[in-house]
Design a protein around this motif. Structure first.
Motif, PDB file in Angstrom:
ATOM      1  N   THR A  38       0.855  -1.178   0.000  1.00 54.04           N
ATOM      2  CA  THR A  38       0.000   0.000   0.000  1.00 54.04           C
ATOM      3  C   THR A  38       0.894   1.232   0.000  1.00 54.04           C
ATOM      4  O   THR A  38       1.991   1.226   0.550  1.00 54.04           O
ATOM      5  N   VAL A  39       0.401   2.260  -0.668  1.00 54.03           N
ATOM      6  CA  VAL A  39       1.072   3.564  -0.697  1.00 54.03           C
ATOM      7  C   VAL A  39       0.107   4.563  -0.088  1.00 54.03           C
ATOM      8  O   VAL A  39      -1.036   4.664  -0.530  1.00 54.03           O
ATOM      9  N   ARG A  40       0.564   5.255   0.957  1.00 59.40           N
ATOM     10  CA  ARG A  40      -0.215   6.304   1.605  1.00 59.40           C
ATOM     11  C   ARG A  40       0.384   7.646   1.223  1.00 59.40           C
ATOM     12  O   ARG A  40       1.581   7.845   1.395  1.00 59.40           O
ATOM     13  N   ILE A  41      -0.436   8.551   0.740  1.00 60.49           N
ATOM     14  CA  ILE A  41       0.053   9.850   0.278  1.00 60.49           C
ATOM     15  C   ILE A  41      -0.798  10.956   0.901  1.00 60.49           C
ATOM     16  O   ILE A  41      -2.027  10.861   0.921  1.00 60.49           O
ATOM     17  N   THR A  42      -0.124  11.972   1.383  1.00 60.44           N
ATOM     18  CA  THR A  42      -0.780  13.239   1.691  1.00 60.44           C
ATOM     19  C   THR A  42      -0.364  14.193   0.584  1.00 60.44           C
ATOM     20  O   THR A  42       0.836  14.411   0.369  1.00 60.44           O
ATOM     21  N   LYS A  43      -1.354  14.718  -0.120  1.00 59.02           N
ATOM     22  CA  LYS A  43      -1.072  15.615  -1.231  1.00 59.02           C
ATOM     23  C   LYS A  43      -0.823  17.032  -0.710  1.00 59.02           C
ATOM     24  O   LYS A  43      -1.205  17.378   0.401  1.00 59.02           O
ATOM     25  N   LYS A  44      -0.190  17.836  -1.530  1.00 62.69           N
ATOM     26  CA  LYS A  44       0.101  19.216  -1.163  1.00 62.69           C
ATOM     27  C   LYS A  44      -1.164  20.027  -0.923  1.00 62.69           C
ATOM     28  O   LYS A  44      -1.144  20.999  -0.181  1.00 62.69           O
ATOM     29  N   ASP A  45      -2.286  19.589  -1.515  1.00 60.19           N
ATOM     30  CA  ASP A  45      -3.555  20.286  -1.284  1.00 60.19           C
ATOM     31  C   ASP A  45      -4.256  19.800  -0.015  1.00 60.19           C
ATOM     32  O   ASP A  45      -5.366  20.220   0.287  1.00 60.19           O
ATOM     33  N   GLY A  46      -3.618  18.873   0.724  1.00 58.53           N
ATOM     34  CA  GLY A  46      -4.168  18.366   1.976  1.00 58.53           C
ATOM     35  C   GLY A  46      -4.957  17.084   1.842  1.00 58.53           C
ATOM     36  O   GLY A  46      -5.263  16.431   2.841  1.00 58.53           O
ATOM     37  N   GLY A  47      -5.304  16.691   0.628  1.00 63.73           N
ATOM     38  CA  GLY A  47      -6.040  15.448   0.413  1.00 63.73           C
ATOM     39  C   GLY A  47      -5.171  14.241   0.719  1.00 63.73           C
ATOM     40  O   GLY A  47      -3.943  14.312   0.675  1.00 63.73           O
ATOM     41  N   THR A  48      -5.826  13.131   1.048  1.00 62.99           N
ATOM     42  CA  THR A  48      -5.092  11.900   1.311  1.00 62.99           C
ATOM     43  C   THR A  48      -5.538  10.821   0.345  1.00 62.99           C
ATOM     44  O   THR A  48      -6.696  10.783  -0.085  1.00 62.99           O
ATOM     45  N   VAL A  49      -4.598   9.961   0.008  1.00 59.21           N
ATOM     46  CA  VAL A  49      -4.842   8.864  -0.921  1.00 59.21           C
ATOM     47  C   VAL A  49      -4.159   7.621  -0.361  1.00 59.21           C
ATOM     48  O   VAL A  49      -3.028   7.696   0.136  1.00 59.21           O
ATOM     49  N   GLU A  50      -4.843   6.491  -0.444  1.00 52.69           N
ATOM     50  CA  GLU A  50      -4.218   5.211  -0.135  1.00 52.69           C
ATOM     51  C   GLU A  50      -4.567   4.243  -1.253  1.00 52.69           C
ATOM     52  O   GLU A  50      -5.738   4.107  -1.626  1.00 52.69           O
ATOM     53  N   THR A  51      -3.539   3.623  -1.796  1.00 54.59           N
ATOM     54  CA  THR A  51      -3.693   2.705  -2.911  1.00 54.59           C
ATOM     55  C   THR A  51      -3.022   1.384  -2.574  1.00 54.59           C
ATOM     56  O   THR A  51      -1.933   1.359  -2.014  1.00 54.59           O
ATOM     57  N   GLU A  52      -3.689   0.291  -2.903  1.00 51.44           N
ATOM     58  CA  GLU A  52      -3.083  -1.033  -2.781  1.00 51.44           C
ATOM     59  C   GLU A  52      -2.597  -1.438  -4.170  1.00 51.44           C
ATOM     60  O   GLU A  52      -3.294  -1.230  -5.162  1.00 51.44           O
ATOM     61  N   VAL A  53      -1.391  -2.002  -4.227  1.00 48.75           N
ATOM     62  CA  VAL A  53      -0.753  -2.334  -5.504  1.00 48.75           C
ATOM     63  C   VAL A  53      -0.328  -3.795  -5.495  1.00 48.75           C
ATOM     64  O   VAL A  53       0.275  -4.271  -4.529  1.00 48.75           O
ATOM     65  N   TYR A  54      -0.654  -4.486  -6.575  1.00 45.62           N
ATOM     66  CA  TYR A  54      -0.203  -5.858  -6.816  1.00 45.62           C
ATOM     67  C   TYR A  54       0.819  -5.780  -7.936  1.00 45.62           C
ATOM     68  O   TYR A  54       0.498  -5.321  -9.030  1.00 45.62           O
ATOM     69  N   LEU A  55       2.053  -6.181  -7.669  1.00 42.87           N
ATOM     70  CA  LEU A  55       3.151  -5.978  -8.611  1.00 42.87           C
ATOM     71  C   LEU A  55       3.888  -7.286  -8.879  1.00 42.87           C
ATOM     72  O   LEU A  55       4.201  -8.027  -7.942  1.00 42.87           O
ATOM     73  N   PHE A  56       4.166  -7.531 -10.146  1.00 44.02           N
ATOM     74  CA  PHE A  56       5.062  -8.608 -10.575  1.00 44.02           C
ATOM     75  C   PHE A  56       6.173  -7.958 -11.377  1.00 44.02           C
ATOM     76  O   PHE A  56       5.914  -7.085 -12.205  1.00 44.02           O
ATOM     77  N   GLY A  57       7.404  -8.353 -11.125  1.00 39.41           N
ATOM     78  CA  GLY A  57       8.507  -7.706 -11.811  1.00 39.41           C
ATOM     79  C   GLY A  57       9.668  -8.637 -12.070  1.00 39.41           C
ATOM     80  O   GLY A  57       9.649  -9.819 -11.729  1.00 39.41           O
ATOM     81  N   GLU A  58      10.688  -8.033 -12.672  1.00 41.63           N
ATOM     82  CA  GLU A  58      11.914  -8.747 -13.031  1.00 41.63           C
ATOM     83  C   GLU A  58      13.094  -7.838 -12.717  1.00 41.63           C
ATOM     84  O   GLU A  58      13.051  -6.637 -12.971  1.00 41.63           O
ATOM     85  N   PHE A  59      14.143  -8.446 -12.155  1.00 47.10           N
ATOM     86  CA  PHE A  59      15.372  -7.707 -11.877  1.00 47.10           C
ATOM     87  C   PHE A  59      16.344  -7.824 -13.040  1.00 47.10           C
ATOM     88  O   PHE A  59      16.425  -8.860 -13.707  1.00 47.10           O
ATOM     89  N   ALA A  60      17.110  -6.764 -13.261  1.00 44.58           N
ATOM     90  CA  ALA A  60      18.266  -6.814 -14.160  1.00 44.58           C
ATOM     91  C   ALA A  60      19.380  -7.559 -13.415  1.00 44.58           C
ATOM     92  O   ALA A  60      19.316  -7.728 -12.194  1.00 44.58           O
ATOM     93  N   PRO A  61      20.429  -7.992 -14.119  1.00 39.67           N
ATOM     94  CA  PRO A  61      21.522  -8.699 -13.447  1.00 39.67           C
ATOM     95  C   PRO A  61      22.165  -7.898 -12.303  1.00 39.67           C
ATOM     96  O   PRO A  61      22.684  -8.491 -11.352  1.00 39.67           O
ATOM     97  N   ASP A  62      22.109  -6.577 -12.359  1.00 37.97           N
ATOM     98  CA  ASP A  62      22.729  -5.763 -11.300  1.00 37.97           C
ATOM     99  C   ASP A  62      21.824  -5.549 -10.087  1.00 37.97           C
ATOM    100  O   ASP A  62      22.192  -4.849  -9.147  1.00 37.97           O
ATOM    101  N   GLY A  63      20.611  -6.134 -10.101  1.00 38.79           N
ATOM    102  CA  GLY A  63      19.728  -6.054  -8.951  1.00 38.79           C
ATOM    103  C   GLY A  63      18.709  -4.934  -8.995  1.00 38.79           C
ATOM    104  O   GLY A  63      17.868  -4.822  -8.104  1.00 38.79           O
ATOM    105  N   ARG A  64      18.757  -4.100 -10.038  1.00 40.73           N
ATOM    106  CA  ARG A  64      17.746  -3.054 -10.193  1.00 40.73           C
ATOM    107  C   ARG A  64      16.552  -3.622 -10.953  1.00 40.73           C
ATOM    108  O   ARG A  64      16.668  -4.630 -11.640  1.00 40.73           O
ATOM    109  N   PHE A  65      15.410  -2.947 -10.832  1.00 40.83           N
ATOM    110  CA  PHE A  65      14.232  -3.389 -11.566  1.00 40.83           C
ATOM    111  C   PHE A  65      14.422  -3.171 -13.062  1.00 40.83           C
ATOM    112  O   PHE A  65      14.883  -2.121 -13.493  1.00 40.83           O
ATOM    113  N   ARG A  66      14.068  -4.179 -13.850  1.00 44.36           N
ATOM    114  CA  ARG A  66      14.073  -4.085 -15.305  1.00 44.36           C
ATOM    115  C   ARG A  66      12.647  -3.948 -15.842  1.00 44.36           C
ATOM    116  O   ARG A  66      12.408  -3.312 -16.860  1.00 44.36           O
TER     117      ARG A  66
END
Length: 131
Positions: A81-109
């Motif tokens: 989940t990502v919780r954000i307070t926006k500069k206008d004072g609003g709040t947002v919470e989002t749930e994220v389902y992520l699948f990914g792959e790493f490059a050989p150096d360990g960073r996201f590709r």
């Protein structure tokens, strides 16, 4: 493979670390050939960085909570989940389902994610792809 990054470290550097340049944050966590699909929309690294640059103009503060995380070789999956307070004072919470792959150096590709708005206005539904 070298030690890999995590989504929590990447998002913290990208969005919640004042004073860290966007390029430096991106170089820490994302390979030059990085690609991302969010809710069906593909972006290359340049498009992804445009999105993050926009978010930096909107986000005042926030955080990331990793609920589930799995790595297997170069494969990565998580639910967070990502919780954000926006500069206008609003709040947002989002749930994220992520699948990914790493490059050989360990960073996201590559990352493919689906988002679910938990809290926020209807206009915040597209925050994951906003520019």
């Amino acid at each position: 493979m070298s030690r890999h990054t995590t989504i929590a470290a990447a998002l913290t550097d990208l969005l919640f670390t004042p004073g860290l340049s966007l390029d430096e944050a991106a170089d820490r966590h994302f390979a030059p050939d990085y690609r991302q699909r969010t809710d069906g929309r593909w972006d290359d690294r340049g498009g992804f960085l445009q999105h993050i640059a926009h978010l930096r103009t909107v986000v005042a503060e926030g955080g990331v909570d990793v609920l589930d995380e799995l790595t297997d070789g170069r494969s990565y999956a998580d639910r967070h989940t990502v919780r954000i307070t926006k500069k206008d004072g609003g709040t947002v919470e989002t749930e994220v389902y992520l699948f990914g792959e790493f490059a050989p150096d360990g960073r996201f590709r590559r990352a493919e994610e689906t988002t679910l708005l938990l809290q926020g206005s209807p206009a915040d539904r597209n925050l994951g792809t906003a520019r």
